[in-house]
Scaffold this motif. Structure first.
Motif, PDB file in Angstrom:
ATOM      1  N   SER A 295       0.806  -1.231   0.000  1.00 19.58           N
ATOM      2  CA  SER A 295       0.000   0.000   0.000  1.00 19.58           C
ATOM      3  C   SER A 295       0.836   1.277   0.000  1.00 19.58           C
ATOM      4  N   MET A 296       1.982   1.255   0.684  1.00 18.68           N
ATOM      5  CA  MET A 296       2.769   2.505   0.779  1.00 18.68           C
ATOM      6  C   MET A 296       3.790   2.597  -0.360  1.00 18.68           C
ATOM      7  N   GLU A 297       3.692   1.660  -1.289  1.00 20.07           N
ATOM      8  CA  GLU A 297       4.651   1.660  -2.407  1.00 20.07           C
ATOM      9  C   GLU A 297       4.009   2.092  -3.723  1.00 20.07           C
ATOM     10  N   LYS A 298       2.791   2.606  -3.622  1.00 25.06           N
ATOM     11  CA  LYS A 298       2.089   3.052  -4.827  1.00 25.06           C
ATOM     12  C   LYS A 298       1.101   4.142  -4.425  1.00 25.06           C
TER      13      LYS A 298
ATOM     14  N   GLN B 157      -2.076 -14.028   4.741  1.00 26.86           N
ATOM     15  CA  GLN B 157      -0.797 -13.702   4.102  1.00 26.86           C
ATOM     16  C   GLN B 157      -0.202 -12.389   4.611  1.00 26.86           C
ATOM     17  N   MET B 158      -1.063 -11.455   5.020  1.00 26.96           N
ATOM     18  CA  MET B 158      -0.567 -10.151   5.487  1.00 26.96           C
ATOM     19  C   MET B 158      -0.154 -10.163   6.959  1.00 26.96           C
ATOM     20  N   THR B 159      -0.422 -11.245   7.672  1.00 24.61           N
ATOM     21  CA  THR B 159      -0.052 -11.275   9.095  1.00 24.61           C
ATOM     22  C   THR B 159       0.800 -12.484   9.454  1.00 24.61           C
ATOM     23  N   ARG B 160       0.578 -13.590   8.781  1.00 26.67           N
ATOM     24  CA  ARG B 160       1.385 -14.765   9.121  1.00 26.67           C
ATOM     25  C   ARG B 160       2.803 -14.661   8.577  1.00 26.67           C
ATOM     26  N   ASN B 161       3.101 -13.601   7.841  1.00 25.77           N
ATOM     27  CA  ASN B 161       4.467 -13.316   7.411  1.00 25.77           C
ATOM     28  C   ASN B 161       5.083 -12.193   8.234  1.00 25.77           C
ATOM     29  N   ASN B 162       4.394 -11.784   9.285  1.00 17.29           N
ATOM     30  CA  ASN B 162       4.791 -10.616  10.060  1.00 17.29           C
ATOM     31  C   ASN B 162       5.190 -11.067  11.472  1.00 17.29           C
ATOM     32  N   ALA B 163       6.487 -11.015  11.763  1.00 16.17           N
ATOM     33  CA  ALA B 163       7.004 -11.619  12.998  1.00 16.17           C
ATOM     34  C   ALA B 163       6.372 -11.024  14.258  1.00 16.17           C
ATOM     35  N   TRP B 164       6.039  -9.739  14.221  1.00 16.03           N
ATOM     36  CA  TRP B 164       5.446  -9.120  15.423  1.00 16.03           C
ATOM     37  C   TRP B 164       4.046  -9.656  15.680  1.00 16.03           C
ATOM     38  N   LEU B 165       3.334 -10.006  14.618  1.00 15.98           N
ATOM     39  CA  LEU B 165       1.970 -10.510  14.803  1.00 15.98           C
ATOM     40  C   LEU B 165       1.970 -12.011  15.043  1.00 15.98           C
ATOM     41  N   VAL B 166       2.894 -12.697  14.371  1.00 15.38           N
ATOM     42  CA  VAL B 166       3.017 -14.141  14.584  1.00 15.38           C
ATOM     43  C   VAL B 166       3.363 -14.424  16.040  1.00 15.38           C
ATOM     44  N   GLU B 167       4.216 -13.579  16.604  1.00 18.03           N
ATOM     45  CA  GLU B 167       4.594 -13.703  18.007  1.00 18.03           C
ATOM     46  C   GLU B 167       3.347 -13.702  18.910  1.00 18.03           C
ATOM     47  N   LEU B 168       2.390 -12.859  18.578  1.00 20.96           N
ATOM     48  CA  LEU B 168       1.200 -12.720  19.423  1.00 20.96           C
ATOM     49  C   LEU B 168       0.289 -13.940  19.327  1.00 20.96           C
ATOM     50  N   MET B 169       0.216 -14.526  18.147  1.00 19.60           N
ATOM     51  CA  MET B 169      -0.705 -15.643  17.950  1.00 19.60           C
ATOM     52  C   MET B 169      -0.086 -16.625  16.963  1.00 19.60           C
ATOM     53  N   PRO B 170       0.770 -17.486  17.479  1.00 16.44           N
ATOM     54  CA  PRO B 170       1.582 -18.307  16.580  1.00 16.44           C
ATOM     55  C   PRO B 170       0.899 -19.567  16.058  1.00 16.44           C
TER      56      PRO B 170
ATOM     57  N   SER C 259      -0.181  -1.278  13.729  1.00 17.32           N
ATOM     58  CA  SER C 259       1.105  -0.947  14.342  1.00 17.32           C
ATOM     59  C   SER C 259       2.238  -1.786  13.767  1.00 17.32           C
ATOM     60  N   ALA C 260       1.880  -2.906  13.132  1.00 12.35           N
ATOM     61  CA  ALA C 260       2.893  -3.816  12.594  1.00 12.35           C
ATOM     62  C   ALA C 260       3.155  -3.581  11.107  1.00 12.35           C
ATOM     63  N   LEU C 261       2.578  -2.536  10.534  1.00 12.38           N
ATOM     64  CA  LEU C 261       2.687  -2.345   9.083  1.00 12.38           C
ATOM     65  C   LEU C 261       4.132  -2.157   8.617  1.00 12.38           C
ATOM     66  N   PHE C 262       4.973  -1.636   9.517  1.00 11.39           N
ATOM     67  CA  PHE C 262       6.393  -1.489   9.188  1.00 11.39           C
ATOM     68  C   PHE C 262       6.959  -2.785   8.603  1.00 11.39           C
ATOM     69  N   GLN C 263       6.508  -3.902   9.170  1.00  7.49           N
ATOM     70  CA  GLN C 263       7.052  -5.192   8.726  1.00  7.49           C
ATOM     71  C   GLN C 263       6.501  -5.652   7.379  1.00  7.49           C
ATOM     72  N   VAL C 264       5.499  -4.962   6.872  1.00 10.86           N
ATOM     73  CA  VAL C 264       5.085  -5.248   5.494  1.00 10.86           C
ATOM     74  C   VAL C 264       6.023  -4.510   4.536  1.00 10.86           C
ATOM     75  N   ALA C 265       6.430  -3.316   4.967  1.00 10.06           N
ATOM     76  CA  ALA C 265       7.342  -2.526   4.134  1.00 10.06           C
ATOM     77  C   ALA C 265       8.760  -3.098   4.154  1.00 10.06           C
ATOM     78  N   ASN C 266       9.147  -3.660   5.279  1.00 16.88           N
ATOM     79  CA  ASN C 266      10.499  -4.202   5.421  1.00 16.88           C
ATOM     80  C   ASN C 266      10.395  -5.672   5.817  1.00 16.88           C
TER      81      ASN C 266
ATOM     82  N   ILE D 103      -3.110   5.228   4.260  1.00 11.36           N
ATOM     83  CA  ILE D 103      -4.257   4.664   4.970  1.00 11.36           C
ATOM     84  C   ILE D 103      -3.959   3.192   5.187  1.00 11.36           C
ATOM     85  N   CYS D 104      -4.303   2.706   6.365  1.00  6.66           N
ATOM     86  CA  CYS D 104      -3.983   1.325   6.742  1.00  6.66           C
ATOM     87  C   CYS D 104      -4.579   0.322   5.748  1.00  6.66           C
ATOM     88  N   PRO D 105      -3.812  -0.685   5.347  1.00  2.00           N
ATOM     89  CA  PRO D 105      -4.312  -1.676   4.387  1.00  2.00           C
ATOM     90  C   PRO D 105      -5.025  -2.872   5.017  1.00  2.00           C
TER      91      PRO D 105
END
Lengths: 785, 270, 188
Positions: free
Chosen positions: A402-405, A673-686, C89-96, C49-51
């Motif tokens: 989203s922040m790349e376009k 796909q948008m959360t299970r690849n995200n270590a901060w969120l996976v940590e919360l609910m693995p 709050s975790a969106l940073f990790q989508v960018a990186n 805006i949050c995705p």
């Protein structure tokens, strides 16, 4: 949402039903909390005690699949105890309309049911008309054939004892909800309903929503601040993607997809342009020809001419249902050869995913566009399949985040908000806009060079988004808004669209979003409107025509005086002859037009004759249910299509006695796909888990934290057991029935992996929309040994 | 400049854990490799604070009277007004465990920290952790970089319901008492925690909607270990040159041993 | 009550900065000499805006040297007023995130592996596939001789995570191709 997120703060009572807003829309609770700080009551109706329930003044447990019984019971109480807003009903709804003498209801069926076709002939689901063709009314609401009396009779069967036996909700809680929510029927008070997929994902999903909307109408809660019927949509732009019609049955702006009967543009427009003989009805859809012709002009530009019916023949015509489940059934049957997935992951998110994955194996080719390697893209690489036997050619295209376009998205409150590009996408990843642009240009080139089946719609497709490598997103946004083709200027609003080919608009609802004044979605003016109810009219833009609360004429009496002056949405200034506040639902003086301008009769429908399964909501059991329908001998929604055949097994209560439901959690999102690849969120609910009551766990010798097998007729999964007080058995007709709950975010890709709950869910959908019944089915559980 | 504090009005917390993630995001802490954590009911994770986790939300399922409650509490350093960890820190002359008294912030100066663990040993709430890799103490910094630059802490900013509020300690206490009144009016039995604990209180102020007993992991009567005095007595003769993690470890062990002997003696005498 | 939300965030559409700083925000100059430097101080900022869900929370993305270094809530945004949930709050990790797809991958029929491909090759191959399937399965008229102009052998899925402009182009292109199995997340 008829209203919007901030407006929740204006409510005196909030009912969250079929939604777990605290978990799935946490920031909505910023506004729920603000309302509660001012004294609002929070009611939560849900099969399980959630983080939303933890904040509620009243938590009423409800067996999954019994919403209609619950709401019908509440409505019955409200009518019998005169809590409804009679003036509102007469002015704004069809409560006073007289219904055809032959309309009837018996044994759970409305008149006109065809058992063989599983369809209704709706010829008696009609109003009585006077000599001018205007519906007859009885404003006293006493005529036994008026909608109000028919509704009253229909609801009278839903007394609180009966309802409690169906829903499992203790009677005292039903009463409490009815009283407290019913109090919002008083003038100046407002109640809002927040709902989500817990409501819609049933074979009676549409009627569930309808029952909520009817409750709101009875209490005069639609069109007002702190009211409305508010669908909390789950994906950032699922509102926009719906508005843009990525669905088989609609075109952009909710125009109807041409059907095979609509052979010419003339036939189409005659079929779909509603007429009204009532001079006080705005009948907004009378403008359909302007919107349709402008759409055709946006699509095919100079090739859409009066001479060729504005290229109407280029539009595909449908003759059946092509919805998600149907698509995967056709794919499984080998009828679909190629599939393009834009950021969707049906191998986790689809119902009956074992079947849907099997269907993918039958494809010749699959294109998957995503930020991550999804279970869908790599369906051929799962442990249970042999890739050497799978013919499918698979393309996995890396997409920009989203922040790349740059571009806009539309939130649940219909706010269209602009996003900017902050960085470039990583590696070779590209925006979907770039991918679609490249693909369209290549197809145009191919068809121009080699010809092919009906090449014209492709070769003639109006496609010009600038000379640069990255298409100019502003040109697309402007095309959606539309142009005056004579002056070349952007159309200021849909009032200016024409049916003669001199205007274009890719989506009439978004007309006024990008005008000669600029990009309205990018506005950031923090000031509130004069009525100070949190409309923020110059922050972003919302459809239609920046109206933040729709049906707002209903917030006033017929003289334009607001029922709630302290939080008025609009009001008429008689001296200045103008409305102030929000953008009114049409600028006509009060009393000169009916308030529900999208309906040909100008009134909201308590009697909803447009639905496939009946004008009033009636309780039917889910396809898989442990109990018989207490209300009638009609066990399930009589119009629902039930797929049979391979991989469509239906479970019975003997083998599968436990009710199961699926849901989302705060920490994960959709198919994962948008959360299970995200270590901060996976940590919360693995890990994948299943929640159950202490009594069920005891009877199955399951301990908290054990690995548990969950089985349905479709398949089997394993998960960690969460044994908790938050789950309780339901007492239905004197007997206890257990339920389990499963989050559906997991799959076999990503950092956090686990079984997909949708291995368990059936291929059956709502009678009107075909939304799958994810929320109520039967299972059994046992401890894994 | 007045001392700052954070209010935790649990009644408004929806357990979304935005604070937990916002802390990681701002402080650039890695995600922990966790597994389903049954012991805490299944929702809480990670199991405890660590060098990678400065704050986490705890989940409490309980029945109060006849009413089932699911409550959520954000757990982290309490930022004591008179911090024992600072007293315990053996690094001299400038303490590694740093106390900005004006702001009421206690944070680890990682350049000075020797990772001895004295701060953990003497923390009445058992908060600091030693990072094995860097051999430094870690804990909530009260987002010192943010608050000293006029911003609110990352966790507070993220909180959707304003269950977390940052401001002058006086104002926060006033808000806490208001919240207590509001809850009492709703028939709850609220308790403020952090106002007077340890005598001088903390900069993290909880409004617990139910009595402390429903939050068994919060110390009922937190107190600074009496060993702290002994610890410093033992340290004195060693001089600042010999301060190292290993030596401090030995001293702490020696203090414990001495205390035990003392206790045994006391028992025998009794 | 959160008067100090704004801090030093540079993106302000508002004339309200002064009012928002209010009584208990404080002056950076007077803070301690050893106050730490804000790591986002020199970053470029833009709004987004949050995705995730459809609340539509505003966010501020801080970028330094072409990299996202921080994402947090936009304090000016009237819906979320600076706040976010755990996902936002975790969106940073989508960018990186080194798990992001950065190459076009192709799996040939009966193959057990991905191979990297160029965009040019891939786009033309996909277009050929679409054309081949469309032309071979084109239905100009139904069994009753009525014009239908559609192809039932190609399915299209997805779009709820796309921008409006992308959805619109996809909607338009799919119709031009005659695709009727056109569906997305809103249905399920």
């Amino acid at each position: 949402m008829t209203n919007h997120w901030i407006d929740i703060k204006n409510a005196d009572c909030i009912m969250i039903i079929g939604s777990n807003a605290a978990e799935n829309h946490p920031v909505s609770f910023r506004w729920v909390t603000k309302a509660m700080e001012k004294g609002a009551k929070l009611i939560n109706v849900d099969p399980r005690f959630t983080r939303t329930s933890s904040k509620a003044d009243i938590y009423a447990p409800l067996r999954s699949g019994a919403d209609i019984a619950f709401i019908n019971g509440v409505m019955n109480y409200i009518i019998e105890n005169n809590l409804y807003d009679k003036d509102y009903l007469v002015d704004n709804t069809n409560a006073s309309f007289l219904v055809n003498e032959k309309f009837s209801f018996k044994n759970g069926l409305y008149v006109g049911y065809n058992k063989k076709k599983k369809k209704y002939d709706k010829k008696y689901w009609r109003y009585q008309l006077d000599e001018n063709g205007i519906p007859k009314v009885d404003r006293t609401l006493q005529n036994p054939r008026c909608v109000f009396q028919l509704l009253r009779k229909h609801l009278s069967r839903y007394n609180l004892d009966e309802v409690s036996a169906i829903t499992g909700t203790p009677k005292h809680l039903l009463l409490e909800v009815a009283k407290i929510y019913g109090a919002t029927g008083a003038k100046g008070k407002s109640g809002t309903i927040m709902y989500a997929m817990g409501t819609t994902q049933h074979t009676v999903g549409t009627q569930n929503v309808r029952s909520y909307a009817m409750l709101q109408l009875l209490l005069g809660n639609v069109g007002i601040a702190g009211g409305g019927i508010n669908a909390l949509r789950g994906e950032s732009n699922v509102q926009g993607s719906t508005d843009m019609a990525l669905l088989f049955h609609i075109l952009p702006g909710y125009l109807k997809t041409p059907r095979v009967e609509d052979q010419s543009l003339k036939q189409y427009l005659e079929h779909w342009t509603p007429k009204s003989a009532d001079p006080k009805s705005a009948n907004w859809w009378q403008h359909t020809p302007k919107y349709m012709v402008s759409l055709l002009k946006a699509f095919w530009g100079e090739h859409a001419t009066k001479g060729n019916q504005f290229a109407y023949s280029y539009m595909p015509k449908v003759s059946e249902n092509y919805s998600h489940i149907t698509m995967f059934e056709a794919m499984y049957d080998g009828k679909i050869k190629g599939l393009i997935c834009m950021g969707q992951n049906p191998a986790v998110g689809g119902p009956n995913v074992r079947k849907e994955k099997k269907a993918l194996e039958k494809l010749d080719w699959l294109v998957a566009v995503d930020l991550w390697e999804t279970e869908t893209a790599s369906f051929w690489a799962t442990p249970e399949v042999d890739p050497k036997k799978i013919k499918t050619e698979v393309f996995m295209l890396p997409a920009a985040a989203s922040m790349e376009k740059e571009g806009s998205i539309t939130n649940s409150g219909r706010w269209m908000q602009w996003r900017y590009q902050a960085v470039h996408p990583p590696g070779d990843a590209k925006s979907d806009l770039w991918i679609l642009d490249k693909l369209a240009k290549q197809l145009k080139k191919l068809y121009k060079k080699d010809g092919g089946a009906f090449a014209e719609p492709i070769v003639h497709l109006n496609w010009n988004y600038g000379p640069k490598e990255e298409p100019n997103v502003h040109l697309v946004a402007k095309e959606i808004n539309g142009y005056d083709l004579v002056t070349g200027k952007l159309v200021p609003s849909f009032g200016k669209l024409k049916d003669d080919g001199t205007t274009s608009s890719g989506n009439w609802l978004y007309c006024a979003s990008y005008t000669e004044k600029g990009n309205m979605a990018a506005r950031r003016d923090p000031r509130d409107a004069t009525n100070k109810i949190g409309l923020y009219p110059n922050w972003s833009w919302c459809w239609p025509v920046n109206r933040r609360i729709i049906y707002n004429r209903a917030s006033c009496d017929l003289k334009g005086n607001p029922h709630a002056p302290h939080k008025y949405v609009v009001k008429w200034l008689a001296d200045e002859k103008k409305w102030v506040g929000d953008v009114p639902d049409g600028g006509w003086p009060p009393g000169t037009r009916h308030s529900f301008i999208m309906k040909p009769e100008g009134h909201a429908r308590l009697f909803g004759f447009g639905l496939a399964d009946g004008p009033f909501p009636e309780h039917y059991e889910p396809l898989e249910s442990p109990v018989k329908n207490r209300m009638s001998k009609t066990q399930i929604n009589p119009v629902t299509k039930v797929w049979r055949g391979a991989m469509n097994e239906i479970g019975n209560k003997k083998k599968y006695p436990i009710i199961a439901t699926t849901y989302r959690v705060t920490e994960h999102w959709q198919a994962g796909q948008m959360t299970r690849n995200n270590a901060w969120l996976v940590e919360l609910m693995p890990d994948m888990f299943v929640e159950m009551s202490k009594s069920l766990a005891k009877s199955k010798r399951i301990k908290h934290g054990d690995r548990v097998k969950i089985k349905t007729a479709r398949g089997e999964i394993t998960a960690y057991a969460v044994v908790t007080e938050r789950f309780q058995a339901f007492k239905l007709n004197g007997r206890l029935y257990e339920q389990v709950g499963l989050p559906w975010h997991f799959g076999y890709k990503g950092l956090a992996q686990g079984f997909s709950a949708n291995i368990l869910t059936p291929h059956v959908g709502d009678a009107n929309t075909m939304i799958p019944e994810y929320k109520a089915f039967l299972c059994n559980v046992e401890k894994e040994v | 400049m007045a001392a700052k504090a954070i209010l935790f009005d649990l009644d408004k917390c929806i357990g979304c854990r935005a604070c937990q993630v916002a802390c990681k995001a701002w402080n650039q802490l890695p995600g922990e490799e966790t597994r389903f954590f049954a012991a805490a009911g299944g929702y809480q994770n990670p199991p405890s604070l660590s060098p990678k986790t400065y704050t986490l939300v705890k989940f409490y399922e309980t029945t109060v009277g006849d009413k089932f409650r699911w409550m959520f509490r954000k757990h982290q350093c309490m930022q004591c007004v008179d911090p024992a960890c600072v007293k315990a820190c053996p690094v001299e002359p400038v303490k590694a465990m740093t106390h900005d008294k004006k702001l009421g912030v206690v944070y680890v100066n990682k350049e000075l920290c020797i990772g001895c663990g004295a701060c953990y040993e003497y923390c009445p709430f058992g908060i600091p952790r030693i990072d094995d890799k860097t051999e430094k103490a870690t804990k909530c910094t009260f987002c010192y970089d943010r608050v000293s630059n006029g911003m609110e802490p990352a966790c507070v900013k993220a909180c959707p319901t304003d269950c977390l509020v940052y401001g002058d300690r006086d104002m926060i206490l006033e808000m806490a008492h208001k919240a207590q009144k509001r809850l009492k009016a709703k028939g709850r039995n609220p308790q403020i925690y952090g106002e007077r604990e340890l005598g001088t209180g903390c900069s993290k102020i909880y409004v617990l909607p139910e009595p402390l007993g429903y939050f068994p992991d919060l110390p009922k009567k937190p107190k600074v270990s009496e060993d702290l005095g002994l610890f410093h007595e033992f340290l004195k003769p060693l001089g600042s040159l010999s301060i190292s993690a290993a030596v401090i470890g030995l001293v702490i062990a020696r203090v414990k041993e001495a205390r035990q002997t003392e206790e045994v003696t006391e028992k025998v005498e009794a | 009550m959160k008067l100090s939300r704004r801090g030093f965030l540079k993106v302000t559409g508002a004339a309200t900065t002064g009012a928002l700083l209010g009584n208990f925000a404080f002056n950076r100059k007077s803070s301690e000499a050893y106050a730490q430097t804000l790591r986002t101080r020199y970053a470029e900022e833009s709004t987004t805006i949050c995705p995730y869900c459809a609340v539509g929370c505003g966010m501020i993305v801080s970028v330094s040297r072409g990299k996202v270094i921080n994402i947090e809530g936009d304090p000016d945004h009237p819906i979320n007023q600076g706040s976010l949930c755990s996902k936002g709050s975790a969106l940073f990790q989508v960018a990186n995130n080194d798990r992001r797809m950065t190459k076009v991958l192709y799996r040939a029929p009966y193959s057990d592996r991905w191979e990297e491909k160029s965009w040019d090759w891939t786009i033309s191959r996909i277009a050929e596939n679409i054309k081949k399937t469309r032309d071979a399965n084109w239905v100009g008229k139904d069994s009753k001789g009525r014009v239908v102009n559609r192809v039932e052998a190609i399915g299209a899925l997805g779009g709820a995570a796309l921008d409006n402009e992308e959805c619109y182009l996809w909607s338009k292109l799919a119709r031009a191709l005659g695709i009727v199995y056109l569906e997305h997340q809103a249905r399920i």
